[in-house]
Design a protein around this motif. Sequence first.
Motif, mmCIF file in Angstrom:
data_model
loop_
_atom_site.group_PDB
_atom_site.id
_atom_site.type_symbol
_atom_site.label_atom_id
_atom_site.label_comp_id
_atom_site.label_asym_id
_atom_site.label_seq_id
_atom_site.Cartn_x
_atom_site.Cartn_y
_atom_site.Cartn_z
ATOM 1 N N ILE A 64 4.161 -6.554 38.571
ATOM 2 C CA ILE A 64 4.762 -6.014 37.362
ATOM 3 C C ILE A 64 3.802 -4.991 36.758
ATOM 4 C CG2 ILE A 64 5.831 -6.545 35.142
ATOM 5 C CD1 ILE A 64 7.033 -8.089 37.595
ATOM 6 N N TYR A 67 4.083 -0.707 32.362
ATOM 7 C CA TYR A 67 5.213 -0.010 31.774
ATOM 8 C C TYR A 67 6.547 -0.696 32.080
ATOM 9 C CZ TYR A 67 4.977 1.991 36.488
ATOM 10 O OH TYR A 67 4.890 2.153 37.837
ATOM 11 N N ASP A 68 6.573 -1.642 33.024
ATOM 12 C CA ASP A 68 7.789 -2.393 33.349
ATOM 13 C C ASP A 68 7.830 -3.767 32.686
ATOM 14 O OD1 ASP A 68 8.933 -0.472 35.009
ATOM 15 O OD2 ASP A 68 7.865 -1.201 36.777
ATOM 16 N N GLU A 70 8.512 -6.392 30.158
ATOM 17 C CA GLU A 70 9.391 -6.533 29.006
ATOM 18 C C GLU A 70 9.179 -7.847 28.277
ATOM 19 O OE1 GLU A 70 13.359 -5.842 30.384
ATOM 20 O OE2 GLU A 70 12.871 -3.843 31.093
#
Length: 142
Positions: A64, A67-68, A70
């Motif tokens: 991960i 920027y990905d 969440e």
Amino acid sequence: MAKTEVRTCFNCSEHIPPETEHFIIDGDPYCKECVEVREYTACQYYLDGEFMGDSENDDRVDHIQDYDDEYEEEKLYKCIKEFSIDMYDSDENLIENEQKVILIGSTWERQDYSSMSDVRLQSELGWLEVADETLDTHFVEI
């Protein structure tokens, strides 16, 4: 009320903050300090020297990127000023002449959605929705 869970590395138990690069191996989170990445035409992933998978054709490991990511930590609030609110049924209809007293010291978890006001809070006592001003004057984030 759902128990507040802080995302921690399954190997070293260090906190993994939101928007942080990390790995998911067999469904468990690992910080990038614990996972050794050996590059070849793709990447191989090792945990304490043991091969865990690669970036090609392997469903065990997800890398991960920051920027990905969440992930969001749950926000908890403690009531610091007692107040009363109107009661609503499960369909969010006002129950006439019924109020709930929110006691000092009660702990509430902020929810991602709110349908009737600015903020929805959830606890073992149920849920309530309050305006931002009420949140600011009657609660502190913990």
